[in-house]
Design an enzyme around this catalytic site. Structure first.
Site, mmCIF file in Angstrom:
data_model
loop_
_atom_site.group_PDB
_atom_site.id
_atom_site.type_symbol
_atom_site.label_atom_id
_atom_site.label_comp_id
_atom_site.label_asym_id
_atom_site.label_seq_id
_atom_site.Cartn_x
_atom_site.Cartn_y
_atom_site.Cartn_z
ATOM 1 N N TYR A 1 36.410 13.690 22.328
ATOM 2 C CA TYR A 1 37.775 13.294 21.978
ATOM 3 C C TYR A 1 37.769 11.914 21.305
ATOM 4 C CZ TYR A 1 39.199 17.347 24.731
ATOM 5 O OH TYR A 1 39.374 18.625 25.196
ATOM 6 N N CYS B 1 33.982 32.233 36.872
ATOM 7 C CA CYS B 1 34.081 33.273 35.841
ATOM 8 C C CYS B 1 34.771 32.785 34.578
ATOM 9 C CB CYS B 1 34.806 34.493 36.402
ATOM 10 S SG CYS B 1 36.571 34.228 36.741
ATOM 11 N N CYS C 1 44.078 32.244 37.752
ATOM 12 C CA CYS C 1 42.800 32.251 38.462
ATOM 13 C C CYS C 1 42.469 33.672 38.884
ATOM 14 C CB CYS C 1 42.857 31.333 39.688
ATOM 15 S SG CYS C 1 41.338 31.321 40.663
ATOM 16 N N GLU D 1 39.184 54.540 51.188
ATOM 17 C CA GLU D 1 38.250 54.428 50.059
ATOM 18 C C GLU D 1 37.330 55.642 50.052
ATOM 19 O OE1 GLU D 1 35.863 53.972 47.102
ATOM 20 O OE2 GLU D 1 37.524 52.562 47.320
ATOM 21 N N GLN E 1 34.368 48.055 41.693
ATOM 22 C CA GLN E 1 33.523 47.544 40.625
ATOM 23 C C GLN E 1 32.953 46.161 40.920
ATOM 24 O OE1 GLN E 1 34.623 48.202 36.483
ATOM 25 N NE2 GLN E 1 36.181 49.653 37.158
#
Length: 651
Positions: free
Chosen positions: A174, A356, A372, A422, A430
């Site tokens: 900057y 992530c 988030c 489930e 996943q």
């Protein structure tokens, strides 16, 4: 006490911090287009103050029109900005828990954009920060003096707004570091040349602020302790600059790293030198050594940052004298109550940051507000009710992936009777596969957090059940949440034998492949799968119809895979399609013609489709049916978690 050093007070200038944990500066894009603080922004920081952090560094705040970096960046250019910011400092101080709050002032310099400001960027020299960006206007001596005064005026407004101190952004290319670095400062006058000239701008700013605000108002700066670029500032040179700033009256320094145009390296054990946004592929505490080196030479408190999301690591850093203060950014987005949970030795309840970058860095670079992936409340603090319902309902959730797990926890917190079903034997959906590729294991840590949290709730879990429809008929719920996820997408390729065809999910699940492997699709999943196979010694071809691989990912993720593939010998074909297969030969087509390569296995990584089996039957299974996550539309963890949370809290 488990973390005695972390929760020891620290003197910073004229004030005392109650502990050694700080919230790092992170642009949130929660301000108005004029830069005014909003209720949303205030609630966000107040939540972090409630969480027990010792010091909050409020995000980079523009103070001149041409120095603005983001469309919804916080500003402090007028009395009205001061008035709005006063509501933030009053709210934090009103908690009565001794949290201190600083405001960072920031001028984007050459990294500003006329698309945001409507003005040409300015810099010490007319050098674009990296190829393809705007060439900035080289500041005149008179303009430099005006900018020195603008910094001083901004600091005076910071004090007027009720902050406990002011921080100046002197890192990452900057304006101020633009003067400091020989790569961006080609001036031949008193503001360029040797170290004395290149530091003059910063020293005049520090001197001016101290002259007008006195020694009792703390002043800190954030620097790139190593720019990690050939010809740039290394830690030795940055320490020399820090010593000059200390003598000029500086009260503390935060040691970050990197700058624009960072050099590329082959050794990915040092990935933090390339990946400035510190994604999950970089090591924890990877910049601590910079702070430790600078601390050996300085008297003032030194703050370290960079992939520290664990109180045990923070304790180790302080205990070993490597830094005086540990600043966490994304970790406090993921869980604002990390400090108090650590103090009370409830670490297992800390919602872990995965690094992530999907909700934070990626979105901010797209000029969007911060979210988030693991904390669906970010940016919505106080908006979503967590109160117990006075009318508990029977809730059944189909699917134990991230959306289903979050929905189950959220519904239970509301006081409902929850059953989670489930079809697989393991919960996680996943998340189980996503944690397998190299550098992605922290996704598994988030899965473990969700499971531990679920176990503590006592929610009834039925795993390995495929006959869901009959169960629903026997146990008719008041509310049914369908979170059945998605399945890999495939399509016909002329000549491709089914026996030599796998999906990315098959490969990550451990199914054997016959080399060479052609991975079809170079999105994030395709890149991860190719990386996974290459690390295991397989010959890999990666084929993508789009002009680039990892499209939609942030720049650091693309850089990471580029380096990994160069290192592992993965051959990447973009703007290319798999046209047909003849025996063990794949025929690829691009704009120039056909290519023939030997292939043993074709791995499909071309996306997913909703797992909607039984959705019509489910619609009749309960008075209220809510569909969430990938069964609506395949997306990422962020959206799945957010939808599951919203579903659970809405019941």
């Amino acid at each position: 006490m488990k973390y005695p050093n972390l929760f020891e007070p620290l003197r910073l200038g004229s004030i005392t911090l109650k502990n050694r944990l700080a919230m790092a500066q992170m642009t949130m894009n929660y301000a108005t287009e004029e830069g005014f603080a909003t209720e949303r922004l205030v609630r966000h920081y107040v939540e972090r103050a409630r969480g027990g952090v010792g010091l909050i560094f409020v995000e980079g705040t523009f103070f001149t029109a041409e120095g603005r970096g983001y469309r919804n960046q916080l500003g402090i250019t007028s009395d009205r900005h001061v008035e709005k910011l006063r509501s933030l400092t009053d709210a934090v101080h009103g908690l009565g828990n001794s949290v201190k709050i600083f405001l960072q002032i920031q001028h984007a310099g050459a990294r500003a954009s006329s698309k945001v400001t409507g003005l040409q960027p300015v810099a010490p020299s007319a050098l674009p920060p990296y190829p393809g960006t705007e060439t900035p206007h080289a500041l005149t001596r008179e303009e430099i003096k005006e900018l020195v005064q603008a910094h001083v005026d901004a600091a005076m407004r910071v004090k007027e707004a009720g902050f406990d101190g002011v921080d100046i952004h002197c890192a990452h290319g900057y304006l101020v570091p633009g003067f400091l670095s020989p790569l961006s400062n080609a001036r031949t006058d008193e503001y360029g040349g040797d170290l004395s000239g290149r530091t003059r701008f910063l020293m005049e700013i520090i001197g001016g602020i101290k002259k007008h605000l006195g020694r009792d108002f703390p002043l800190t700066i954030k620097v790139s302790g190593d720019e990690y670029i050939e010809g740039g500032l290394d830690t030795e040179k940055m320490t020399e600059i820090a010593l000059l700033a200390q003598e000029a009256g500086l009260d503390g320094i935060t040691c970050s790293a990197g700058t624009v145009g960072g050099k590329k390296i082959e050794d990915l054990s040092q990935a933090h030198k390339v990946l400035r946004t510190m994604p999950m592929m970089t090591g924890h505490g990877c910049l601590v050594h910079i702070a430790a080196r600078m601390k050996r030479s300085l008297r003032i408190p030194v703050v370290t940052v960079g992939r520290i999301n664990d109180p045990a690591l923070a304790e180790e850093v302080v205990a070993q004298g490597k830094a005086d203060l540990v600043a966490m950014g994304r970790a406090l987005l993921a869980d604002p109550y990390l400090p108090v949970k650590a103090f009370e030795e409830r670490e297992e309840e800390i919602r872990p940051c995965m690094g992530c970058n999907e909700g934070c860095y990626k979105r901010i670079l797209q000029q969007q507000e911060i979210r988030c992936s693991v904390n669906p409340s970010v940016g919505r603090e106080g908006e979503v009710s967590s109160e117990k319902t006075d009318r508990p309902k029977k809730v059944i959730i189909l699917g134990g992936g991230p959306a289903g797990l979050e929905a189950a926890n959220a519904a239970h917190e509301r006081g409902h009777q929850v059953v989670l079903i489930e079809k697989e034997k393991e919960l996680g959906g996943q998340l189980l596969l996503a944690a397998i590729p190299p550098g992605r294991k922290e996704i598994g840590g988030f899965r473990e957090f969700l499971l531990k949290r679920l176990r503590k709730t006592g929610v009834k879990v039925i795993a390995g059940k495929t006959a869901m429809t009959s169960y629903l008929k026997e146990n008719r719920p008041d509310v049914l949440v369908v979170a059945t996820g998605s399945k890999p997408k495939m399509f016909d390729i002329p000549g491709l034998d089914e026996s030599r065809t796998l999906t990315a999910w098959d490969v990550l699940s451990g199914k054997s492949v016959k080399p060479p492997c052609l991975v079809l699709g170079a999105g994030l999943v395709g890149c991860e799968t190719a990386d996974f196979l290459a690390e295991r010694g397989q010959e890999v071809f990666l084929v993508e119809a789009l002009p680039e691989m990892a499209a939609g990912s942030d720049g650091d993720t693309k850089a990471y895979f580029n380096l990994r593939f160069q290192q592992r010998g993965v051959r990447v074909y973009t703007s290319t399609e798999l046209h047909r297969v003849e025996g063990e030969t794949a025929i690829l087509k691009d704009g120039k013609g056909e290519m023939r390569i030997a292939v043993g296995t074709v791995v499909f990584a071309v996306g997913a489709v909703p797992e909607g089996g039984g959705s019509e039957e489910y619609a009749c299974s309960a008075p209220v049916v809510i569909r969430v996550g990938d069964c609506v539309k395949p997306r990422n963890i962020l959206e799945s978690v957010r939808e599951g949370f919203d579903a659970g809290r809405s019941i």
